[in-house]
Design a protein around this motif. Sequence first.
Motif, PDB file in Angstrom:
ATOM      1  N   SER A   4      -7.982  29.175  59.635  1.00 28.92           N
ATOM      2  CA  SER A   4      -8.326  28.610  58.335  1.00 28.92           C
ATOM      3  C   SER A   4      -9.683  29.068  57.838  1.00 28.92           C
ATOM      4  CB  SER A   4      -8.298  27.078  58.400  1.00 28.92           C
ATOM      5  OG  SER A   4      -9.306  26.604  59.278  1.00 28.92           O
ATOM      6  N   ALA A  65      -9.853  28.198  53.865  1.00 26.26           N
ATOM      7  CA  ALA A  65      -8.634  28.702  53.239  1.00 26.26           C
ATOM      8  C   ALA A  65      -8.625  28.462  51.739  1.00 26.26           C
ATOM      9  CB  ALA A  65      -7.417  28.031  53.883  1.00 26.26           C
ATOM     10  N   ASP A  66      -9.355  27.448  51.295  1.00 23.33           N
ATOM     11  CA  ASP A  66      -9.429  27.149  49.870  1.00 23.33           C
ATOM     12  C   ASP A  66     -10.548  27.898  49.164  1.00 23.33           C
ATOM     13  OD1 ASP A  66     -11.503  25.881  51.090  1.00 23.33           O
ATOM     14  OD2 ASP A  66     -11.007  23.859  50.372  1.00 23.33           O
ATOM     15  N   VAL A  68     -13.737  27.690  49.833  1.00 17.59           N
ATOM     16  CA  VAL A  68     -15.002  26.954  49.855  1.00 17.59           C
ATOM     17  C   VAL A  68     -15.913  27.551  50.921  1.00 17.59           C
ATOM     18  CG1 VAL A  68     -16.060  24.724  50.369  1.00 17.59           C
ATOM     19  CG2 VAL A  68     -13.962  24.833  49.019  1.00 17.59           C
ATOM     20  N   HIS A  97     -17.888  20.906  57.713  1.00 22.26           N
ATOM     21  CA  HIS A  97     -16.888  21.888  58.140  1.00 22.26           C
ATOM     22  C   HIS A  97     -17.151  22.388  59.561  1.00 22.26           C
ATOM     23  CE1 HIS A  97     -15.155  22.236  54.074  1.00 22.26           C
ATOM     24  NE2 HIS A  97     -16.400  22.098  53.650  1.00 22.26           N
TER      25      HIS A  97
END
Length: 333
Positions: A4, A65-66, A68, A97
């Motif tokens: 991710s 994965a987004d 960010v 994170h």
Amino acid sequence: MLKSVHVNPLQCVSAAEAAAWHQVVAASTAHDLPGTPPPDAGRIHAQLTQPALGSRRLAWLAVGADGVPVGVAGLRMFTSPGQEHLAELELHVDPAHRRRGAGSLLLSAVVTACRAENRRSLIAAAAADSPGEAFSERRGFRRALTLHHLILRLAEPAEADLLRIADAEHPGYRLTGWTGTVPDDLADAFAAAKNAMNDMPVGDLDYGSVAWDADRVRAMAQVIADRGDTLLTIAAVHEDGTVAGYTETLLPRGSGTRAQQYDTAVVPAHRGHRLGLWVKTAMVCRLRAEHPGVVEIETDNAEDNAHMLAVNRELGFRSYRRAHELQLDVPTA
């Protein structure tokens, strides 16, 4: 979890990438070093995009994965003779994170780059007992030097005490000061004095040495100016023209109220005359007079640098945290 997170090397750092870097560093600093002034976005952009002195910089951005930003790593590759074996790491992961593999992936990219560049020593700094220290030690870094970070509140030293030290007689010596680049008539003498930093305590760090000359001194001042910071210097000059000792203070760009101590050194032949205390006291007086918006100075001293610790404590500095310089002996290919 590792799938991710993606690590992207940064080439020519864009404004958006610098903003993402600042976002991560600000979150990491606020979590791990509460009370520390937040990083200035413009200063980070300048550090990522402006040339450095005696080194070049590699950088990586980790994103989820987004898309960010979740982590960053900066690697300073030293290029000066005497330090070509060395690299210095700055690594941050956003606390929201962490424990998802970003730090490990970033460090893997850094170590790969060090091996490709034949760097045998990778150094990094971390606050004592911090998540960064624990992360580093789990991955093979060892403690090589303990640092005491100290703060001086500029309003605290009594004016009478400062004047007593600043006005004390030092036969054969005079004080001078400048902002930015050293005056031409002192450039060679000041460069010679800068070499006194090569005997500063470095513990077990494989730090190497740096040879200073007038061109390097001027280049350092230009690098600082280009990133928007202000460098102040006070020097003690002997009657024979030698710069016997000096202290440097950095005023970060922006409206920050905390100044950063840079080098303070006394040339070996001129030690024992309390020149270090003299120049540092003169700097405090200068900050009070010329920069009233600055309310404190931060410095750090190696734990075994008993002399400079004593000088700072006599002036009024107080310890507020400890840090460690950590070193990884980079495995060969």
